[in-house]
Motif scaffolding. Structure first.
Motif, PDB file in Angstrom:
ATOM      1  N   ARG A  35       0.831  -1.202   0.000  1.00 53.93           N
ATOM      2  CA  ARG A  35       0.000   0.000   0.000  1.00 53.93           C
ATOM      3  C   ARG A  35       0.865   1.251   0.000  1.00 53.93           C
ATOM      4  NH1 ARG A  35      -3.102  -0.551   5.359  1.00 53.93           N
ATOM      5  NH2 ARG A  35      -1.010  -1.244   5.947  1.00 53.93           N
ATOM      6  N   SER A  52      -3.686   3.825  -0.806  1.00 53.70           N
ATOM      7  CA  SER A  52      -4.043   3.218  -2.088  1.00 53.70           C
ATOM      8  C   SER A  52      -3.250   1.940  -2.301  1.00 53.70           C
ATOM      9  CB  SER A  52      -3.754   4.200  -3.233  1.00 53.70           C
ATOM     10  OG  SER A  52      -3.985   3.587  -4.500  1.00 53.70           O
ATOM     11  N   ASP A  53      -3.868   0.982  -2.982  1.00 52.23           N
ATOM     12  CA  ASP A  53      -3.129  -0.197  -3.439  1.00 52.23           C
ATOM     13  C   ASP A  53      -2.864  -0.111  -4.940  1.00 52.23           C
ATOM     14  OD1 ASP A  53      -5.560  -0.713  -4.620  1.00 52.23           O
ATOM     15  OD2 ASP A  53      -5.820  -2.707  -3.751  1.00 52.23           O
ATOM     16  N   GLU A  57     -10.715   1.617  -6.875  1.00 53.59           N
ATOM     17  CA  GLU A  57     -11.685   1.248  -5.838  1.00 53.59           C
ATOM     18  C   GLU A  57     -11.067   1.176  -4.453  1.00 53.59           C
ATOM     19  OE1 GLU A  57     -10.380  -2.516  -8.070  1.00 53.59           O
ATOM     20  OE2 GLU A  57     -11.024  -0.461  -8.550  1.00 53.59           O
ATOM     21  N   ARG A  58      -9.761   1.030  -4.368  1.00 52.90           N
ATOM     22  CA  ARG A  58      -9.106   0.958  -3.057  1.00 52.90           C
ATOM     23  C   ARG A  58      -8.181   2.149  -2.818  1.00 52.90           C
ATOM     24  NH1 ARG A  58      -9.103  -4.578  -4.605  1.00 52.90           N
ATOM     25  NH2 ARG A  58     -10.403  -5.842  -3.239  1.00 52.90           N
ATOM     26  N   SER A  59      -8.469   3.244  -3.463  1.00 54.06           N
ATOM     27  CA  SER A  59      -7.785   4.513  -3.194  1.00 54.06           C
ATOM     28  C   SER A  59      -8.772   5.404  -2.461  1.00 54.06           C
ATOM     29  CB  SER A  59      -7.327   5.173  -4.495  1.00 54.06           C
ATOM     30  OG  SER A  59      -6.398   4.367  -5.165  1.00 54.06           O
ATOM     31  N   GLN A  60      -8.511   5.644  -1.173  1.00 54.36           N
ATOM     32  CA  GLN A  60      -9.518   6.306  -0.356  1.00 54.36           C
ATOM     33  C   GLN A  60      -8.867   7.062   0.795  1.00 54.36           C
ATOM     34  OE1 GLN A  60     -11.527   2.675   0.464  1.00 54.36           O
ATOM     35  NE2 GLN A  60     -10.245   2.135   2.213  1.00 54.36           N
ATOM     36  N   THR A 103      -6.412   2.306   8.516  1.00 54.00           N
ATOM     37  CA  THR A 103      -7.834   2.290   8.842  1.00 54.00           C
ATOM     38  C   THR A 103      -8.152   3.472   9.753  1.00 54.00           C
ATOM     39  OG1 THR A 103      -7.614   0.947  10.851  1.00 54.00           O
ATOM     40  CG2 THR A 103      -7.820  -0.223   8.746  1.00 54.00           C
TER      41      THR A 103
END
Length: 267
Positions: A35, A52-53, A57-60, A103
């Motif tokens: 990440r 982000s990965d 969809e996984r950039s937040q 998280t």
């Protein structure tokens, strides 16, 4: 703007614009496993911590440290284990040491620390050492000295008072080399001395040069990574594997003053 490899903008990102209270903060990035942690701006949150990965969809956003459009001034991202340490300059006279696992619930304040009360205080230095963060910080009793943190408030504090009293040793030039961190500390009678720490007070010592010539190290705290420990000393280029026995002169420049540049072993 952050984009996918196709060139399409990732949803939610806006161009980097100035925050009224911060101007235009410099972006910060670091990787933790697979990440990337970074600072980014959107119109809903202002500048905040994102993760982000590499996919849309996984950039937040990780968490909105200053809810709403108020910006957070985040800096000095340092990967330590599976987490990232960073600092937030939330007040003119102090800064917050933060830690995040990516998280919202795992993003926490570690400790609020004072800034050195001088007109142009240098930025703190940081290095990972196993699961510990080695860094420089100020307090009114010791000045700027060497600190350590495991990510909890109770185990974040002074590692060693190198120069007794409020003058401080102002550690700079942190470089992780295996199970040790090298740095440069300044005393009242020298321009800089190479030190090494294993993360304990008793294991924080001046580098054990074997000869008087080696001990003449004048260090400017300039640090970069290469294939070993290289530094210029007394008009010469030196190489080291991190031990006094493995420290030797590579080339004598034959004039001028040596400027120490420490490089981290990468192989």
């Amino acid at each position: 703007r952050l984009t996918e490899l196709t060139g399409a903008p990732l949803p939610g990102f806006e161009s980097m614009v100035a925050c009224p209270e911060l101007g235009n903060p410099n972006p910060w990035f670091t990787t933790v496993d697979d990440r990337m942690f970074f600072t980014a701006h959107d119109l809903e949150h202002g500048f905040e911590l994102w993760v982000s990965d590499g996919s849309a969809e996984r950039s937040q956003i990780v968490t909105d440290l200053h809810p709403g459009t108020d910006c957070s001034y985040l800096a000095h991202f340092t990967a330590v284990g599976a987490k990232v340490f960073f600092i937030e300059y939330s007040h003119p006279d102090r800064w917050d040491l933060m830690v995040s696992d990516g998280t919202p619930q795992g993003t926490n304040l570690v400790k609020t620390l004072a800034l050195e009360p001088v007109e142009s205080s240098p930025a703190p230095g940081f290095a990972a050492l196993g699961d510990l963060l080695i860094f420089s910080s100020y307090d009114p009793l010791h000045g700027v000295e060497l600190w350590v943190s495991d990510g909890t408030e109770q185990d974040t504090g002074l590692l060693k008072d190198i120069v007794a009293g409020v003058a401080g040793s102002h550690p700079v030039g942190f470089s992780n080399v295996g199970d040790r961190v090298f740095f440069v500390a300044s005393g009242p009678d020298d321009g800089g001395t190479l030190w090494v720490t294993d993360g304990t007070e008793q294991g924080t010592l001046p580098f054990p040069f074997r000869t008087e010539q080696q001990a003449g190290l004048w260090a400017d705290g300039v640090v970069a990574n290469f294939h070993g420990l290289l530094f210029g000393v007394d008009c010469g280029l030196w190489v080291s594997d991190g031990t006094s026995e493995g420290t030797r002169l590579v080339r004598d420049f034959g004039g001028g003053q040596g400027i120490a540049t420490i490089f981290e072993r990468t192989e």
